[in-house]
Design a protein around this motif. Structure first.
Motif, short mmCIF file in Angstrom:
data_model
loop_
_atom_site.label_atom_id
_atom_site.label_comp_id
_atom_site.label_asym_id
_atom_site.label_seq_id
_atom_site.Cartn_x
_atom_site.Cartn_y
_atom_site.Cartn_z
N THR A 168 0.82 -1.22 0.00
CA THR A 168 0.00 0.00 0.00
C THR A 168 0.86 1.27 0.00
OG1 THR A 168 -0.14 -0.05 2.43
CG2 THR A 168 -1.92 -1.12 1.19
N ALA A 169 2.14 1.14 -0.32
CA ALA A 169 3.06 2.28 -0.26
C ALA A 169 2.65 3.39 -1.21
CB ALA A 169 4.48 1.82 -0.56
N THR A 170 2.25 3.03 -2.44
CA THR A 170 1.88 4.05 -3.43
C THR A 170 0.64 4.81 -2.98
OG1 THR A 170 2.84 2.77 -5.25
CG2 THR A 170 1.23 4.46 -5.84
N ARG A 171 -0.36 4.09 -2.46
CA ARG A 171 -1.59 4.76 -1.99
C ARG A 171 -1.27 5.65 -0.80
NH1 ARG A 171 -4.50 -0.25 -2.16
NH2 ARG A 171 -5.03 -0.04 0.03
N PHE A 229 -6.61 12.83 -3.95
CA PHE A 229 -7.52 11.95 -3.21
C PHE A 229 -8.24 11.00 -4.17
CE2 PHE A 229 -7.46 15.31 0.18
CZ PHE A 229 -6.96 14.50 1.18
N ALA A 230 -8.67 11.53 -5.31
CA ALA A 230 -9.35 10.68 -6.30
C ALA A 230 -8.40 9.61 -6.82
CB ALA A 230 -9.87 11.54 -7.46
N GLY A 231 -7.15 9.99 -7.07
CA GLY A 231 -6.17 9.03 -7.54
C GLY A 231 -5.89 7.95 -6.52
N THR A 232 -5.80 8.35 -5.24
CA THR A 232 -5.59 7.37 -4.17
C THR A 232 -6.73 6.36 -4.14
OG1 THR A 232 -4.42 9.05 -2.86
CG2 THR A 232 -5.19 7.10 -1.69
#
Length: 434
Positions: free
Chosen positions: A154-157, A310-313
């Protein structure tokens, strides 16, 4: 009976693992919040630049190329300080790097007071350079630190979430800067040039003095953050045996996906700086509005940037990071084209949409670039921070094109080409090779 004992033993082990995992998550929560706050502060000072550039341009009667030296003085510092920052952290740890970065950050903010008193453009550039040296330490430390404060998958998120507060700052900073830095008096270049020597000196003094308050307050806040971090016990992230092996920049550079990421980050940061730093200048020309009105729309672009993060996450729960990056790069290219060849409110809304879609690029490129690098992770982090130097050179190209064509909108061909490079990374270059 034996099976029962085995089952009970397995249950105890499972419970112990669960307890340890929960405890570890809890121990990471407060540091995660604290380090995430740093993303807000460096985002805030960066997003004062769209206000500072037209303000200094008007005060010192600069060309677009000359005013782009604001960005050059900031992002050249990243290039110069990234390797020293990485080496200091490798020897003394993340916390030391963060504190050094904050001290430089606060020092540069306080230097705006004597810079305003001297009324010389070069001293403002010097103060910005010192701030940026601090930000180089912070970004070299905070980005990989966030990435390892939790599960690797989950590092990228997690990094996108923390970077979202950078977006919150992008919303707030132009509005505050527009209110307290930009002058209510709107004078044309002809009116300024008609001033006597004494009138011009007084005008420059008034314009220069308006930056003192915001940067003084910012410096004081950063000093308080330094005290807070100094007395907070941050988790000591231990390196495994592989990471303790010797690593060099040349060794890290052998990874193909890292090379791609460094190139993509160079062009992305250049694009972001071009889009946001010249946002006010762009829409004043394209939409015919005042700088104070433009500062409000710059704040909306910052809000769009935050919402895009936020949308990208959220979308990364359903789409792979490189796929979403590719889509966002294509949409950024589309709306940049619209902004270049449109006028009025359409040009404003197009740039706001570009801010939305470019929002995930930095953290996504960063996390994809350091993926699976083991002992080379810190050196890779330094290389990726060094690539931020794109923000120093590419705005010079924008300023040059604007000056020779007489139209700043044509200068936005530069970020258009940058987004194309990001698209190529997302399409071909992101995958680690073994």
């Amino acid at each position: 009976m034996e099976n029962t004992l085995i089952t009970e033993s397995q249950t105890e082990i499972t419970h112990e693992k669960s307890t340890n995992t929960t405890s570890k998550k809890n121990s990471y929560l407060y540091p995660l919040i604290l380090i995430t706050s740093l993303f807000f502060f460096w985002g805030f000072v960066h997003n004062l630049d769209p206000v500072l550039i037209p303000h200094l341009r008007k005060a010192f009667q600069l060309t677009d190329l000359e005013s782009s030296l604001v960005d050059f003085s900031i992002f050249i510092a990243y290039f110069l300080m990234a390797i020293p920052a990485g080496k200091i952290m490798k020897k003394y740890g993340y916390k030391s790097g963060i504190i050094i970065g904050l001290i430089l950050f606060a020092s540069g903010a306080f230097l705006f007071i004597p810079a305003a008193d001297t009324q010389m453009y070069v001293f403002f550039l010097g103060a910005l350079f010192v701030i940026a040296c601090g930000l180089a330490f912070l970004e070299t430390a905070a980005n990989p630190y966030i990435a390892i404060l939790g599960p690797e998958e989950t590092a990228t998120r997690r990094l996108n979430f923390s970077q979202s507060f950078n977006g919150l700052a992008a919303f707030i900073a132009p509005i505050i800067g527009g209110k307290y830095i930009l002058s209510d008096t709107v004078l044309s270049d002809a009116q300024i040039q008609a001033f006597s020597a004494a009138e011009l000196q007084q005008y420059i003094a008034n314009e220069a003095a308006s930056v003192k308050g915001p940067y003084l307050v910012l410096g004081i806040i950063i000093v308080l953050v330094i005290v807070l971090i100094a007395f907070t016990k941050l988790p000591d992230i231990k390196e495994n045996a592989q990471e303790n092996e010797k690593s060099t920049l040349l060794h890290a550079w052998k990874h193909k996906h890292l090379r791609w990421a460094v190139i993509a980050q160079f062009f992305y940061v250049g694009a972001q700086v071009c889009i946001l730093s010249f946002f006010i200048r762009f829409i004043v020309v394209s939409a015919g509005i005042t700088e104070k009105e433009a500062a409000f729309y710059a704040g909306l672009a910052g809000l769009a940037f935050m919402l895009g993060r936020f949308a990208g996450t959220f979308l990364m729960k359903f789409l792979k990071a490189h796929t979403l990056l590719m889509i966002y790069a294509l949409l950024s290219m589309l709306f940049t084209l619209v902004a270049i060849f449109s006028s009025g409110m359409l040009s404003i809304y197009s740039l706001i949409l570009v801010a939305f879609f470019m929002s995930i690029m930095f953290p996504t490129i960063f996390s994809l670039g350091i993926a699976d690098l083991g002992k080379d992770t810190k050196m890779a982090s330094s290389l990726l921070v060094m690539s931020i130097v794109g923000g120093a050179f590419l705005p010079l190209g924008l300023g040059y094109i604007s000056d020779i064509t007489g139209n700043i909108q044509y200068g936005y061909i530069v970020p258009l080409l940058c987004f194309f490079i990001v698209f190529l990374f997302a399409k071909f270059g992101w995958k680690p090779k073994y």
